[in-house]
Design a protein around this motif. Structure first.
Motif, PDB file in Angstrom:
ATOM      1  N   CYS A  55      49.070  47.219  42.924  1.00 61.23           N
ATOM      2  CA  CYS A  55      49.122  47.859  41.608  1.00 61.23           C
ATOM      3  C   CYS A  55      48.402  49.208  41.653  1.00 61.23           C
ATOM      4  O   CYS A  55      47.270  49.300  42.120  1.00 61.23           O
ATOM      5  CB  CYS A  55      48.486  46.967  40.550  1.00 61.23           C
ATOM      6  N   TRP A  70      61.232  46.040  39.250  1.00 69.62           N
ATOM      7  CA  TRP A  70      60.260  46.314  38.199  1.00 69.62           C
ATOM      8  C   TRP A  70      58.876  45.851  38.639  1.00 69.62           C
ATOM      9  O   TRP A  70      58.721  44.749  39.151  1.00 69.62           O
ATOM     10  CB  TRP A  70      60.674  45.608  36.914  1.00 69.62           C
ATOM     11  N   HIS A  71      57.855  46.689  38.434  1.00 71.57           N
ATOM     12  CA  HIS A  71      56.467  46.312  38.709  1.00 71.57           C
ATOM     13  C   HIS A  71      55.859  45.842  37.397  1.00 71.57           C
ATOM     14  O   HIS A  71      55.848  46.577  36.415  1.00 71.57           O
ATOM     15  CB  HIS A  71      55.678  47.510  39.255  1.00 71.57           C
ATOM     16  N   SER A  72      55.368  44.635  37.383  1.00 70.91           N
ATOM     17  CA  SER A  72      54.738  44.058  36.202  1.00 70.91           C
ATOM     18  C   SER A  72      53.460  43.372  36.651  1.00 70.91           C
ATOM     19  O   SER A  72      53.483  42.280  37.205  1.00 70.91           O
ATOM     20  CB  SER A  72      55.685  43.051  35.542  1.00 70.91           C
ATOM     21  N   GLU A  79      53.281  48.193  33.483  1.00 70.52           N
ATOM     22  CA  GLU A  79      54.720  47.960  33.586  1.00 70.52           C
ATOM     23  C   GLU A  79      55.387  49.271  33.967  1.00 70.52           C
ATOM     24  O   GLU A  79      55.328  50.240  33.216  1.00 70.52           O
ATOM     25  CB  GLU A  79      55.274  47.490  32.231  1.00 70.52           C
ATOM     26  N   HIS A  85      56.424  53.372  40.412  1.00 72.74           N
ATOM     27  CA  HIS A  85      55.127  52.794  40.745  1.00 72.74           C
ATOM     28  C   HIS A  85      54.737  53.106  42.197  1.00 72.74           C
ATOM     29  O   HIS A  85      53.615  53.529  42.476  1.00 72.74           O
ATOM     30  CB  HIS A  85      55.183  51.278  40.510  1.00 72.74           C
TER      31      HIS A  85
END
Length: 117
Positions: A55, A70-72, A79, A85
């Motif tokens: 992250c 998708w980065h969550s 998000e 990201h």
């Protein structure tokens, strides 16, 4: 300015070979370095390992399959699209910015949407 130091010869042995060769990746990187230098910048190759898995806000590892776009982050709530990201992480690595904020004991700066000087 940063870019992933990809193993082009390794990619050439995979199903992505045609894409890598069609794009003339090595030539593109040489042109990028010249253009960056003319603009007073440096093009810096960074290690791509974990660029989409760690992250960019809190530094926690957020595992994803290749098809996940998708980065969550369940740790800090960030998000973002996976590529956006990863670009933030690559930029941070290129300028020596710590990606692991949690372990560094610092809070992150505002996330940027583009590369700047």
């Amino acid at each position: 300015m940063g870019y992933e130091a990809l193993n082009i010869k390794g990619i050439a042995r995979t199903k992505l070979a045609k894409s890598a060769y069609d794009a003339g990746w090595g030539q593109f990187l040489r042109i990028l370095a010249v253009k960056a230098e003319r603009a007073g910048l440096r093009a810096i190759a960074v290690n791509p390992n974990g660029s989409s898995q760690n992250c960019s806000r809190c530094g926690q590892r957020v595992p994803k399959a290749v098809q996940d776009r998708w980065h969550s982050c369940s740790h800090c709530g960030l998000e973002l699209g996976r590529d956006h990201h990863a670009a933030i992480n690559i930029k941070y690595r290129a300028v020596g910015h710590p990606v692991l904020f949690a372990s560094a004991g610092r809070s992150p700066q505002a996330q940027e949407t583009s590369f700047s000087r």
